[in-house]
Design a protein around this motif. Structure first.
Motif, PDB file in Angstrom:
ATOM      1  N   GLU A 143     -17.436 -39.225 -78.586  1.00 11.02           N
ATOM      2  CA  GLU A 143     -18.550 -38.771 -79.427  1.00 11.02           C
ATOM      3  C   GLU A 143     -18.961 -39.832 -80.439  1.00 11.02           C
ATOM      4  N   MET A 177     -11.585 -38.094 -76.185  1.00 10.28           N
ATOM      5  CA  MET A 177     -12.747 -37.206 -76.299  1.00 10.28           C
ATOM      6  C   MET A 177     -13.412 -37.360 -77.671  1.00 10.28           C
ATOM      7  N   ASP A 208     -10.664 -28.331 -64.568  1.00  8.48           N
ATOM      8  CA  ASP A 208     -10.226 -29.698 -64.850  1.00  8.48           C
ATOM      9  C   ASP A 208     -10.051 -30.452 -63.521  1.00  8.48           C
ATOM     10  N   PRO A 244     -15.405 -38.737 -70.115  1.00  9.24           N
ATOM     11  CA  PRO A 244     -15.626 -37.450 -70.781  1.00  9.24           C
ATOM     12  C   PRO A 244     -16.896 -36.733 -70.321  1.00  9.24           C
ATOM     13  N   TYR A 282     -16.991 -32.870 -68.942  1.00  7.84           N
ATOM     14  CA  TYR A 282     -17.829 -31.798 -69.506  1.00  7.84           C
ATOM     15  C   TYR A 282     -18.850 -31.306 -68.475  1.00  7.84           C
ATOM     16  N   THR A 286     -24.827 -36.519 -71.794  1.00  3.14           N
ATOM     17  CA  THR A 286     -24.677 -35.192 -71.189  1.00  3.14           C
ATOM     18  C   THR A 286     -25.231 -35.172 -69.769  1.00  3.14           C
ATOM     19  N   GLU A 333     -10.719 -24.069 -68.853  1.00  2.00           N
ATOM     20  CA  GLU A 333     -11.871 -24.734 -68.241  1.00  2.00           C
ATOM     21  C   GLU A 333     -11.433 -25.463 -66.962  1.00  2.00           C
ATOM     22  N   ARG A 337     -17.186 -29.038 -65.947  1.00  2.00           N
ATOM     23  CA  ARG A 337     -16.875 -27.724 -66.537  1.00  2.00           C
ATOM     24  C   ARG A 337     -18.118 -26.842 -66.544  1.00  2.00           C
ATOM     25  N   ALA A 338     -19.249 -27.459 -66.929  1.00  2.00           N
ATOM     26  CA  ALA A 338     -20.500 -26.699 -66.972  1.00  2.00           C
ATOM     27  C   ALA A 338     -20.893 -26.265 -65.561  1.00  2.00           C
ATOM     28  N   HIS A 380     -25.581 -27.553 -66.023  1.00  2.00           N
ATOM     29  CA  HIS A 380     -25.240 -26.225 -66.532  1.00  2.00           C
ATOM     30  C   HIS A 380     -25.731 -25.106 -65.636  1.00  2.00           C
TER      31      HIS A 380
END
Ligand code: HEC
Ligand code: HEC
Ligand code: HEC
Ligand code: HEC
Ligand code: HEC
Length: 487
Positions: free
Chosen positions: A191, A187, A262, A227, A231, A294, A260, A234-235, A298
């Protein structure tokens, strides 16, 4: 849907108890004989089944090399799983279908309206039809888009077996080595690599998508490794968008929500058969100066929900060179559009159609030659649809032909709007007077591109695609009226 995708056989009617009879002895004898015969048949059947399964297990798990997280080369995995590897290698094949297939032709020449639609953006220079997984890294290396705008390392998330690069960058960022997958390191490295310039990040990767990107090296069970997908999920789980085709997400929402969501812990095998693809076949953007990859889920997985998210964070992909509007570029939302279709709703996964089972002797394997299912109707569709190949193909193409016809109208409408805006700006109308028309261009362009950039030409969700295109046409024509009214 769990393992079995076919409807169960209708149960035989229960038999009524035998009536008392003078020939009782004979009946008993016959019954015993019948039971013996049946038992023999069952034993023979089971025997054969066990033999087959043993052969399958033997061949499926015959270990020639020891696999681990550090084995990236698919050829090494191929030593243990030669059948899957052979079909994986066939993604080099080039074969077109009416609306899809593999052939990297220039879409901008095929339909020059897209040169206008993408004016001022890298996609207006080079935009090709996609092809097989074998080409994902080399096609990215040669796209002219790299030379129009500097691209970030974030691209490699979906175009290479990138996990070792993440580990390396994560370690350099201070996260220590550990056994197993080492999520914290991956993770952190994600980034770092996203923010690198493309040429620098490119040196860290070697192969296109590889076995370990979808499989655990020890158990070969499915897993997700990307990753941005984790993410994104999760959103999505935290949103209230209903996802009836993702029972594990619905279950998580009813739970304590302390940890969160998974996918690797919670998703069923059938969900994983789509999630592994959703790692890459999705809409995305690069967030902020760090270029953090991203997925805009969301508010939910639907087209409007991604748009609302982008509006909220004020994301603009580029300023259209002719119209002057700040617009969005849609990218391959296969996972999202599939989610809105009847197949997802019925529990049919990406792998059901794109990686159907093939029998090789006593063994059944998943076809790793991932491609257009319309090149493989017998295995991809006929297990569920009892029609001839020609009929199934005609049904799919009818959906695609209709989508295409509507899409062409949406293209014309959006081009008309772009030209109306350009004419008004040339005539000296100020940008502030054109605000309403700019907003409508953004909406129309996003909808048109959403269906155009999705690669099934409407098949994954026919009615949703038609709805989105109808809105594109409506917003484009409304925008034209607003543009003409502006002074
Ligand atoms: C019910 C079967 C089915 C399911 C489920 C399905 N697809 Fe498809 N997919 C198709 C068909 C049919 C096409 C159109 C192929 C063509 O036009 O040649 C297609 C096209 C595609 C294409 C473009 C292929 C090409 O040759 O141009 C991609 C990429 C794709 N699907 C990915 C996915 C992903 C990812 C999922 C899951 C999120 C998924 N599909 C789920 C049937 C399916
Ligand atoms: C979220 C995953 C993802 C990211 C990030 C991503 N791609 Fe892709 N890319 C895909 C998928 C999936 C396809 C195949 C479907 C398609 O072409 O629509 C593709 C196709 C392509 C193609 C072949 C077709 C074409 O568009 O000409 C090129 C070239 C390409 N990508 C370049 C890039 C570049 C450059 C970047 C970084 C700016 C990037 N990609 C980032 C997933 C991604
Ligand atoms: C690591 C990212 C990644 C993953 C995971 C991934 N894909 Fe792809 N896929 C791509 C890219 C990138 C391309 C385009 C390659 C090119 O054009 O060079 C592509 C192309 C395709 C195509 C077009 C093939 C053709 O012959 O035109 C299909 C179909 C497809 N993928 C389906 C799937 C399915 C189904 C899954 C899950 C089982 C999956 N993909 C998983 C990135 C990915
Ligand atoms: C894009 C994701 C993806 C990649 C990459 C991938 N697989 Fe798979 N693989 C799958 C899916 C999906 C299944 C079906 C699993 C299931 O239903 O449990 C599968 C199944 C398998 C199985 C179980 C037996 C079978 O065939 O169903 C083996 C073994 C396997 N893959 C080996 C490999 C090897 C070796 C490679 C690399 C050469 C590879 N896989 C690459 C997605 C992938
Ligand atoms: C695992 C089972 C399964 C597979 C594989 C499958 N389908 Fe389906 N298909 C369904 C189900 C379930 C429905 C929903 C209708 C129903 O419930 O009878 C459906 C519906 C459809 C429809 C009607 C769509 C609509 O929007 O009304 C078409 C067309 C179709 N399938 C074509 C295909 C094609 C082409 C393929 C192969 C690429 C395919 N299917 C593969 C199970 C499957």
């Amino acid at each position: 849907m769990e393992e079995n995708t076919k409807p169960a056989e209708p149960n035989a009617a229960p038999s009524s108890p035998p009536a008392p009879s003078p020939k009782r002895g004979w009946v008993a004898y016959a019954a015993v004989a019948l039971v013996v015969a049946l038992a023999t048949a069952v034993v023979m059947y089971l025997g054969q089944n066990i033999m087959e399964r043993k052969a399958e297990a033997r061949l499926a798990s015959f270990k020639i090399v020891e696999l681990s997280e550090s084995v990236v080369d698919p050829a090494e995995w191929g030593k243990n799983f030669p059948r899957q590897y052979d079909s994986y290698k066939r993604t080099v094949d080039i074969e077109r279908t009416k609306h899809g297939g593999s052939d990297a032709f220039q879409k901008l020449d095929d339909d020059p309206r897209w040169r206008i639609l993408f004016k001022g953006y890298a996609f207006g220079v080079d935009y090709r039809e996609e092809r097989g997984h074998a080409y994902m890294l080399s096609d990215q290396d040669i796209t002219e888009r790299l030379h129009v705008v500097k691209q970030p390392g974030a691209c490699l998330h979906c175009h290479s077996s990138v996990i070792p690069a993440y580990r390396k960058a994560g370690k350099e960022a201070g996260v220590p080595d550990a056994g197993g997958f080492n999520w914290p390191q991956v993770m952190a490295g994600f980034e770092k690599v996203c923010a690198m310039p493309y040429p620098e990040a490119r040196k860290l990767v070697e192969h296109p998508v590889t076995c370990g990107d979808c499989h655990d090296p020890q158990s070969v069970a499915l897993r997700v490794t990307r990753p941005a997908f984790i993410y994104g999920m999760r959103a999505l789980a935290r949103s209230d968008d209903p996802v009836p085709h993702m029972p594990s997400v619905e279950r998580w929402r009813k739970g304590s929500r302390k940890e969160e969501y998974d996918p690797n812990k919670e998703a069923s095998r059938q969900e994983m058969r789509s999630f592994v693809c959703g790692q890459c076949h999705v809409e995305y953007y690069f967030k902020g100066p760090e270029k953090l990859l991203t997925y805009p889920w969301h508010k939910g997985l639907k087209m409007e929900q991604a748009e609302a998210y982008y509006d909220e964070v004020k994301h603009v992909d580029w300023k259209h060179a002719q119209s002057g509007a700040g617009v969005l570029k849609a990218q391959h939302p296969e996972f999202e559009l599939w989610s809105q279709g009847i197949h997802a709703r019925s529990g049919v996964s990406c792998a059901d159609c794109h990686m159907p089972y093939v029998r090789e002797g006593a063994i059944k394997i998943s076809d790793h030659h991932i491609r257009s299912p319309l090149l493989n109707i017998a295995r991809a569709c006929q297990p569920c649809h009892n029609y001839s190949e020609a009929e199934i193909k005609a049904r799919a193409e009818t959906i695609q032909d209709r989508t295409k016809a509507m899409m062409l109208r949406a293209e014309d409408a959006t081009v008309d709007l772009i030209q109306a805006l350009e004419a008004q700006r040339k005539a000296g109308v100020s940008d502030s007077a054109l605000d309403k028309a700019f907003a409508l261009h953004r909406k129309a362009q996003w909808r048109l591109d959403y269906v155009a950039a999705e690669n099934s030409m409407g098949f994954h969700a026919p009615q949703e695609s038609a709805r989105i295109l109808a809105e594109a046409i409506d917003f484009a024509r409304q925008g034209q009226i607003e543009a003409l009214k502006a002074k």
